[in-house]
Design a protein around this motif. Sequence first.
Motif, PDB file in Angstrom:
ATOM      1  N   ALA A 156       3.739  -5.265   2.562  1.00 38.27           N
ATOM      2  CA  ALA A 156       4.766  -6.002   1.821  1.00 38.27           C
ATOM      3  C   ALA A 156       6.140  -5.833   2.435  1.00 38.27           C
ATOM      4  CB  ALA A 156       4.796  -5.552   0.364  1.00 38.27           C
ATOM      5  N   GLN A 157       6.848  -6.944   2.512  1.00 35.17           N
ATOM      6  CA  GLN A 157       8.266  -6.983   2.870  1.00 35.17           C
ATOM      7  C   GLN A 157       8.965  -7.730   1.736  1.00 35.17           C
ATOM      8  OE1 GLN A 157      11.087  -5.862   4.511  1.00 35.17           O
ATOM      9  NE2 GLN A 157      10.342  -6.477   6.533  1.00 35.17           N
ATOM     10  N   VAL A 204       6.681   1.734   8.270  1.00 36.65           N
ATOM     11  CA  VAL A 204       7.017   1.538   6.856  1.00 36.65           C
ATOM     12  C   VAL A 204       6.094   0.449   6.321  1.00 36.65           C
ATOM     13  CG1 VAL A 204       8.797   0.869   5.201  1.00 36.65           C
ATOM     14  CG2 VAL A 204       9.413   2.209   7.231  1.00 36.65           C
ATOM     15  N   LEU A 205       5.199   0.825   5.419  1.00 35.79           N
ATOM     16  CA  LEU A 205       4.197  -0.131   4.951  1.00 35.79           C
ATOM     17  C   LEU A 205       4.731  -1.046   3.858  1.00 35.79           C
ATOM     18  CD1 LEU A 205       1.025   2.151   4.891  1.00 35.79           C
ATOM     19  CD2 LEU A 205       1.842   0.627   6.705  1.00 35.79           C
ATOM     20  N   THR A 247       3.255  -1.816 -10.352  1.00 33.45           N
ATOM     21  CA  THR A 247       1.967  -2.041  -9.709  1.00 33.45           C
ATOM     22  C   THR A 247       0.902  -1.265 -10.462  1.00 33.45           C
ATOM     23  OG1 THR A 247       2.383  -0.200  -8.197  1.00 33.45           O
ATOM     24  CG2 THR A 247       2.978  -2.405  -7.427  1.00 33.45           C
ATOM     25  N   SER A 248      -0.359  -1.615 -10.201  1.00 35.21           N
ATOM     26  CA  SER A 248      -1.472  -0.904 -10.829  1.00 35.21           C
ATOM     27  C   SER A 248      -2.720  -1.097  -9.982  1.00 35.21           C
ATOM     28  CB  SER A 248      -1.712  -1.438 -12.248  1.00 35.21           C
ATOM     29  OG  SER A 248      -2.748  -0.706 -12.878  1.00 35.21           O
ATOM     30  N   GLY A 249      -3.297   0.009  -9.542  1.00 35.32           N
ATOM     31  CA  GLY A 249      -4.519  -0.069  -8.755  1.00 35.32           C
ATOM     32  C   GLY A 249      -4.315  -0.730  -7.411  1.00 35.32           C
ATOM     33  N   VAL A 250      -3.244  -0.349  -6.710  1.00 34.79           N
ATOM     34  CA  VAL A 250      -2.898  -0.972  -5.431  1.00 34.79           C
ATOM     35  C   VAL A 250      -2.940   0.080  -4.327  1.00 34.79           C
ATOM     36  CG1 VAL A 250      -1.111  -2.190  -4.129  1.00 34.79           C
ATOM     37  CG2 VAL A 250      -1.453  -2.704  -6.560  1.00 34.79           C
ATOM     38  N   GLU A 273      -0.325   2.934  -1.163  1.00 30.51           N
ATOM     39  CA  GLU A 273       0.628   3.185  -2.234  1.00 30.51           C
ATOM     40  C   GLU A 273       1.891   2.352  -2.046  1.00 30.51           C
ATOM     41  OE1 GLU A 273       3.141   6.933  -4.186  1.00 30.51           O
ATOM     42  OE2 GLU A 273       1.679   7.266  -2.579  1.00 30.51           O
ATOM     43  N   PRO A 274       2.308   1.614  -3.076  1.00 35.06           N
ATOM     44  CA  PRO A 274       3.496   0.762  -2.965  1.00 35.06           C
ATOM     45  C   PRO A 274       4.796   1.565  -2.920  1.00 35.06           C
ATOM     46  CG  PRO A 274       1.990  -0.033  -4.662  1.00 35.06           C
ATOM     47  CD  PRO A 274       1.546   1.353  -4.300  1.00 35.06           C
ATOM     48  N   CYS A 275       5.901   0.832  -2.806  1.00 36.75           N
ATOM     49  CA  CYS A 275       7.223   1.446  -2.742  1.00 36.75           C
ATOM     50  C   CYS A 275       7.646   1.971  -4.113  1.00 36.75           C
ATOM     51  CB  CYS A 275       8.243   0.429  -2.236  1.00 36.75           C
ATOM     52  SG  CYS A 275       8.314  -1.079  -3.227  1.00 36.75           S
ATOM     53  N   GLN A 276       8.670   2.798  -4.128  1.00 38.77           N
ATOM     54  CA  GLN A 276       9.129   3.418  -5.372  1.00 38.77           C
ATOM     55  C   GLN A 276       9.725   2.412  -6.349  1.00 38.77           C
ATOM     56  OE1 GLN A 276      11.777   6.625  -4.319  1.00 38.77           O
ATOM     57  NE2 GLN A 276      10.111   7.940  -3.583  1.00 38.77           N
TER      58      GLN A 276
END
Length: 288
Positions: free
Chosen positions: A202-203, A231-232, A242-245, A248-251
């Motif tokens: 994601a960007q 940086v993912l 988010t949920s169940g992603v 791991e997403p950003c803060q």
Amino acid sequence: MLKKNSFGLTIRLSNLRYINRFSLCFIRSNIVIQGLTILAPVTVPNTDGINPDSCTNTRIEDCYIVSGDDCMAVKSGWDQYGINYGMPTKQLLSRRLTCISPDSAVIALGSEMSGGIEDVRAEDIVAINSESGIRIKTAIGRGGYVKDVYVRGMTMQTMKYVFWMTGSYCSHPDEHYDPNALPVIQNINYQDMVAENVTMPAQLAGIAGDQFTGICISNVTITLSKKPKKVLWNCTDVSGYTSGVTPEPCQLLPEKQPGTVVPCNFPESPIPIDEVKLQRCYSRRRLM
């Protein structure tokens, strides 16, 4: 095919093959598009597949698109001209689309979105070798809004990005745009997706002082390429959960309930065009 129904006149386009893009700028409402094949050179820009532009009550399904630009680009006018015209794209359903777009998005919302884009639903989408799965493009001066977007059941293979939001897409038709016209981006929902061979999940870049809000990403599994970005998830000026992603997403998009997959809030009622059943017409040739 033209058919009268309770919504007035419905226009159906089906089982056609196009070279280069197909635009809906000339059709405003009650549209069904089925079974189109659209082929454009992937090295040639500005060859969008389907452009719903200021359309209401539209269904696009069972299409195959190869494009050098966005496979489906949803629009509604550019800067002050779109604001003054004030005709949004809304009640748009797309499903069972297959897209190849190495340098652009499978589904793009904007950047010409100044008349507004709302109630966009997409499901059962296949993306292959494309730059991004879903992209929202806007900028200061656009005004308008992109809201109530619901995408689920998307399968992606070989992607640069899965999710991409750009708040600095700074092309303008002229110098007369209003720098105080800020876009509203809210209630964006992505759910039930699988992506493989991804460079960057994601960007997500909103606008300073004008956050993109209400983002929900649920039940998404992303497998990285052999050479992913360091940086993912790159997130600025956005908020949601988010949920169940994985990864791991950003803060800025925290896990809502760790250990439990919480779905996004998708609408239960269909849009009107999804209840339209069209009949096939046949002609019989008389033998002489």
